[in-house]
Scaffold this active site. Structure first.
Site, PDB file in Angstrom:
ATOM      1  N   CYS A 136       0.915  -1.068  -0.094  1.00 53.90           N
ATOM      2  CA  CYS A 136       0.059  -0.054   0.030  1.00 53.90           C
ATOM      3  C   CYS A 136       0.863   1.182   0.041  1.00 53.90           C
ATOM      4  CB  CYS A 136      -0.894  -0.138   1.123  1.00 53.90           C
ATOM      5  SG  CYS A 136      -1.605   1.503   1.732  1.00 53.90           S
ATOM      6  N   CYS A 186       0.441   3.857   2.540  1.00 56.84           N
ATOM      7  CA  CYS A 186       0.565   3.550   3.911  1.00 56.84           C
ATOM      8  C   CYS A 186       2.128   3.975   4.117  1.00 56.84           C
ATOM      9  CB  CYS A 186       0.471   2.013   4.089  1.00 56.84           C
ATOM     10  SG  CYS A 186      -1.135   1.489   3.828  1.00 56.84           S
TER      11      CYS A 186
END
Ligand SMILES: [Zn+2]
Length: 145
Positions: A64, A67
């Site tokens: 991700c 993230c």
């Protein structure tokens, strides 16, 4: 994954910082409050969030991109609010139980908890100053004074 080593910002001593503990971690040499940032999974999540300090659970995954943008901001906050904030990182791919509990369909998902209860949650990457504002407002909840 039971503990991490953190250098004391004040005296440089290296300290082991546990996933779960009473109170919060302090330097063994000079008692300076230490940043508390741990990784937890399904088995130790309950113990990791069982603390008196404000917790921010970072539900993330290695694939991700956003993230990865949030991670350094959380590290900075864990240093800035040492002794008052604990960051618990949860890799949703490795912790399906925790991911289900917080319905982490969209990540990054940041869940703020106090005394085991959710007090705020933030979906998506936010810049450091926005996250800091959230932490500040939660730290100034009257019950802490
Ligand atoms: Zn120290």
């Amino acid at each position: 994954m039971s503990s991490d080593v953190v250098s004391c910002p004040s005296c440089g001593a290296r300290n082991r910082v546990p996933v779960a503990a009473k109170g919060h971690p302090r330097c063994a040499k000079c008692a300076t409050d230490l940043a508390w940032l741990v990784a937890a999974g399904d088995t130790d999540f309950a113990a990791a969030v069982d603390t008196d300090v404000l917790v921010v659970v970072d539900l993330w995954a290695p694939w991700c991109g956003p993230c990865r943008m949030v991670a350094p901001a959380l590290e900075e906050l864990s240093r800035r609010y040492a002794g008052r904030l604990k960051v618990v990182k949860v890799d949703v791919d490795r912790a399906p139980g925790v991911a289900r509990r917080f319905e982490a369909g969209s990540i990054p998902l940041l869940v703020f908890m106090r005394g085991g209860r959710v007090v705020e949650s933030v979906v998506g990457a936010q810049p450091l100053h926005a996250l800091q504002a959230t932490v500040e407002s939660l730290l100034h909840v009257p019950s802490r004074h």
